[in-house]
Design an enzyme around this catalytic site. Structure first.
Site: not given
Ligand code: PEP
Ligand code: MG
Length: 956
Positions: A579, A819, A843, A853, A890
């Site tokens: 993050h 994902e 994910d 991650r 995304c």
């Molecule tokens: C992902 O997992 O790529 C995603 C867009 O969702 P998040 O990053 O919110 O888990």
């Molecule tokens: Mg995700």
């Protein structure tokens, strides 16, 4: 946990001597595949040091530390000798619990055996047991130990009434594994009982796995309910009679009259009060430095010295325990399971108690008959690590060094390296008044430093955070805690740091992530004052632009970066989808993470080129390289300026192949900004942030209001809203999830939402109603197969029937995120029923490569351009297009300049990226033709690793 199976127990053994008994124990370990044959010598050597006889006819042979390299797997073999063996210390032994342990696991085994030592007649029963099951039953723990420790506390919880405290406390018990949902439901259904003196009780015996006492204190000191003050709520998980000791502790607290001090207690102080230590109880902290903790031999010595005192000496583990035990009881002392580095709290009452405690503590400090070594540096209560340069090779001058590309862009600036500080100070002092004066002076000085920094920061996020630090510095609770410790004989530094650590720890225990993150701020504040006390200057960043180098950087560090001066970020650890990396991208700061220890050896002010696109840094570049980089930077700035100018142009490749570019948002208020940056829609609205911003699940009207804000700002552009994606590592305080060993593989996303369909239904209803007259795409997170989609579809279809078309969106689609690898593999079955897919590469990469991650070291390898991930995307697109459905991406990969042609070439129809990236992503699309993209995709798919993919694409 010692769980003995029938194969672990060998009955009816015979031995002529203790040596042959030991040999057959060694043989049993070898036969079980637990050790190599050489471990036998380790068992004998250990026995030569001192007897491993434990008591009640049990000995626990185990190897010396040196022989642990012969242990293949940790395990235990129990050998029964019905006729008995005379052990070398003259004791009669009937059972050998022979341990093969790679680390200090034998301490836990030992701890579990201690209960056997107290029981009458066990020796005879062990000798005559005729089945393995009987031996197992005799050795296994008979009753459940009641729990009351740091993990069952919930301090300073922002509750509005005792019921909210009860729920918070029940949730904490569930996280600790003591209770399940039935307990929470029972607590929710009843009102807490007023016990008097500001104390409240909630209790149930339903859903209790282990008896436990939770304690929750409110953040507000003036909280009242039904005309009574609320100082603390006790949440009792009752279980047979086993919880009785907990009730006794509670009653003792009520009688002590100390209940009004609970409000100002941090967790360590709470545990101390619950352990029956009042302000006037003489106590002495002492650290266990024995290499293998308080195992049988040192424990025996401790017991002997405790018994030699004129009064009863009690002991408990400081960290996380409120259970006092007698230091004169060997089984109880071993039962503490104290490991090297842990602090013990000794207490006693009566004349000369302090003197007695001192002599026990001194014996412990001298090693209890064992050779001891100080912990690294000897000062590990203080903030860790060292100011000295680590012993690693520095980066070679003018040579690119590779890390992980975490945030794009080029930075050229001198580095500013923040190394963890070390503060050396004495733990104890006898001049309490003088220490208090020193501390007060240091706090004032720290406040003055902060004030100056706030003035220089001239507003903005940085100033806000520094002002919050100023507030923390004058927090009376911190002052009280530190002063108390100083009056008990701690030095100003040790007293202050303990107060900071306990407050930070309590903060970390809060279920609310945002509140928990304030622990880092507390430690920052703590270090500032410690710096003044120890005369160590904290590094202040230079007042010119710089590249910040740190070991790792948390989201709160990123948020407080002075963006006007920080040109780039370089860290030893971290990965691209952590993050903090996502935040760096949102702030537009180029970043390279996971670059390894060598970067900590950089000299401050040495010049660096940081390439956030390629994930490379070059220290002390040659004049020629510097000029090239400066030219590149200029080009980049021009590209950015040009991209900004053309941001409203339709997103398509050079030859006109259309690929929609949308924004990822966490906050509906940012939709206006996204449109201003050229977004053609919102491709991912992370609605969990809306839920996280409220103390309880937002109701229908609140949600409609929030979503409407985004829909109106988009003015007819599509909104792809993802339903609540919490659980696992993203907890919601008011929706507790049981503690899980693998939260990423646990109750999260749609799995969690389906456990409370009413919450999901309200969200779907709000989305449908808020989007009246506008296009809406609803997306479900963490779908693993069609069954989960169908479960939601039932609710969705019913809502479409129920809500009149005049009151809801009519241009609406229901899709899923891809994902989890299973959903990509099963894309054909999903594509037949869903309206669209959006690939969450963050994910998907994590689950495909089995790399967390957020893993500090490994996530650097979690590259979404891995051919395995690309193949899954290829399968997803093929399945969708066969059914005439569209596919978006995304995850963070969608804004990676190298990955964009590959994704387009794979046939992806939409790229959803952070708003700041939109102009550049659109510009990137205009740089290639669709056929080029297809060739890039093919090239990437044919590689074997992500590095090969990147190299091949770069060479193209
Ligand atoms: C992902 O997992 O790529 C995603 C867009 O969702 P998040 O990053 O919110 O888990
Ligand atoms: Mg995700």
């Amino acid at each position: 946990m010692l769980t003995l199976g029938p194969d672990d127990i060998l009955l009816g053994r015979h031995a002529d001597s203790w040596q042959t008994a030991l040999d057959s124990a060694a043989e049993a370990l070898v036969d079980a595949g637990l050790v190599e044959a050489e471990y036998r010598d380790g068992l004998h050597d250990r026995e030569a040091q001192s007897s491993t006889f434990l008591g009640n006819a049990i000995a626990i042979p185990h190897g010396t530390p040196e022989s642990r390299r012969h242990v293949k797997q940790t395990g235990v073999r129990v050998l029964q000798f019905p006729q008995g063996i005379e052990w070398h210390d003259g004791q009669q032994v009937h059972v050998l619990v022979t341990i093969a342990a790679q680390n200090d696991e034998h301490l836990d085994i030992l701890r579990q055996l201690t209960h056997v030592l107290d029981r009458e007649g066990v020796a005879e029963q062990l000798a005559s047991a005729s089945s393995a099951a009987d031996v197992a039953r005799l050795l296994s723990k008979p009753t459940l130990e009641p729990r009351l420790d740091a993990d069952t506390l919930c301090v300073n919880f922002p509750a509005r009434d005792p019921q909210e405290l009860a729920l918070a406390s029940a949730a904490r018990l569930r996280q600790s594994g003591c209770v399940d949902n039935a307990f929470i439901a029972a607590v929710a259904a009843a009102q807490p009982t007023w016990l008097g003196k500001g104390l409240w009780l909630a209790s149930s015996s339903q859903g209790v796995n282990q008896p436990a006492l939770g304690v929750a204190t409110p953040a507000s000191h003036t909280l009242e309910s039904a005309g009574h003050p609320v100082h603390a709520l006790f949440c009792l998980a009752a279980h047979g009679d086993a919880h009785r000791p907990l009730l006794e502790q509670l009653m003792a607290l009520l009688d002590s009259g100390a209940s009004d001090t609970l409000l100002t207690c941090n967790s360590a102080q709470l545990l101390s009060l619950l352990a029956g230590e009042t302000a006037s109880t003489p106590t002495r902290r002492v650290r266990v430095l024995n290499p293998h903790g308080l195992h049988a031999r040192p424990a025996k010595q401790l017991v002997q010295v405790a018994r030699a005192q004129a009064m009863a000496i009690n002991v408990r583990l400081e960290e996380g325990s409120a259970t006092l035990v007698s230091a004169a009881s060997l089984t109880k002392v071993i039962g503490l399971g104290a490991r090297r580095g842990q602090w013990l709290v000794l207490s006693a009452e009566g004349d000369n108690a302090r003197q007695a405690l001192e002599s026990v503590a001194e014996t412990i400090e001298a090693g209890l008959g064992e050779k001891i070594t100080p912990l690294d540096g000897g000062f590990d209560t203080a903030p860790e690590a060292s100011t000295t340069q680590p012993a690693v090779e520095p980066l070679a001058a003018d040579t690119p060094h590779t890390g992980v590309a975490a945030s794009p862009g080029l930075a050229i600036a001198p580095v500013f390296v923040i190394r963890p500080m070390q503060f050396d100070y004495p733990e104890h002092a006898d001049d309490a008044e003088q220490q208090l004066i020193r501390l007060n002076h240091a706090i004032k000085e720290g406040a003055a430093q902060l004030e100056a920094l706030v003035r220089n920061a001239q507003g903005g996020e940085v100033a806000d955070i520094l002002s919050m630090h100023e507030e923390m510095l004058v927090d009376p609770e911190l002052h009280h805690a530190a002063s108390d410790a100083i009056r008990e004989g701690r030095s100003a530094e040790a007293g202050w740091w303990e107060a900071i650590e306990t407050a930070a720890h309590a903060q970390e225990m809060l279920a609310d992530r945002l509140l928990a993150e304030r622990a880092a701020d507390l430690r920052d504040v703590g270090r500032r004052v410690l710096g003044v006390l120890c005369d160590v200057t904290l590094p202040e960043p230079p007042d010119h632009p710089y590249i910040l180098v740190m070991d790792d950087i948390g989201p709160s560090d990123v948020a407080r970066l002075d963006t006007s001066r920080v040109r780039g970020l370089l860290t030893v650890r971290g990965g691209a989808t952590a993050h903090s990396a996502i935040l760096a991208r949102a702030l537009g700061i180029p970043a390279v993470v996971g670059a390894g220890q060598a970067v900590m050896a950089l000299n401050n002010a040495s010049m660096m080129i940081l390439d956030g696109d390629r994930g490379r840094v070059t220290s002390q570049p040659s004049e020629e390289r510097l000029q090239r980089a400066e030219q590149q930077l200029l080009d980049h700035q021009q590209r950015e300026a040009a991209a900004w100018e053309t941001r409203f142009e339709v997103a398509q490749t050079r030859d006109g192949h259309r690929v929609e570019v949308a924004a990822n948002l966490g906050n509906t208020a940012h939709a206006v900004d996204a449109v201003e940056r050229g977004a053609e829609g919102v491709g991912l609205l992370r609605t969990e942030f809306l839920f996280m911003a409220h103390a309880s699940a937002p109701d229908l009207t609140t949600q409609i209001g929030e979503y409407r804000q985004a829909v109106e700002a988009l003015g007819g552009r599509p909104l792809v809203a993802r339903t609540l994606d919490v659980g696992g590592d993203k907890p919601l305080p008011y929706w507790p999830v049981p503690q899980e060993d693998n939260p990423f593989l646990g109750l999260r996303g749609i799995r969690l939402a389906l456990t409370q369909p009413d919450v999901l239904e309200t969200q779907l209803r709000a989305l449908l109603m808020a989007s009246k007259d506008y296009p809406l795409r609803i997306m479900l997170p963490m779908i693993k197969d069609i069954a989960e989609f169908r479960a939601v579809k039932v609710i969705y279809d019913r809502l479409l029937q129920e809500i009149p078309t005049s009151q809801r969106a009519t241009d609406v689609q229901l899709g899923v995120m891809i994902e989890i690898p299973s959903s990509a593999l099963l894309a054909p079955s999903l594509a037949a029923e869903v309206d669209f897919f959006s690939v969450g590469t963050n994910d998907l990469t994590q689950y495909t490569l089995a790399i967390d991650r957020g893993h500090p070291e490994l996530s650097a390898q979690a590259d979404g351009l891995h051919p395995a991930v690309l193949r899954l995307i290829q399968m997803t697109v093929a399945a969708a297009h066969t059914q005439g459905k569209w596919v978006g991406v995304c995850g963070e990969l969608a804004s990676d300049a190298v990955a964009i042609p590959v994704l387009v070439g794979l046939g992806v129809d939409e790229l959803s990226v952070s708003a700041r990236q939109i102009p550049l992503v659109k510009a990137r699309l205009r740089e290639f033709d669709f056929a080029d993209a297809q060739a890039s995709a093919q090239l990437a798919l044919n590689q074997a690793t992500s590095d090969e993919v990147r190299d091949a694409l770069e060479a193209r």
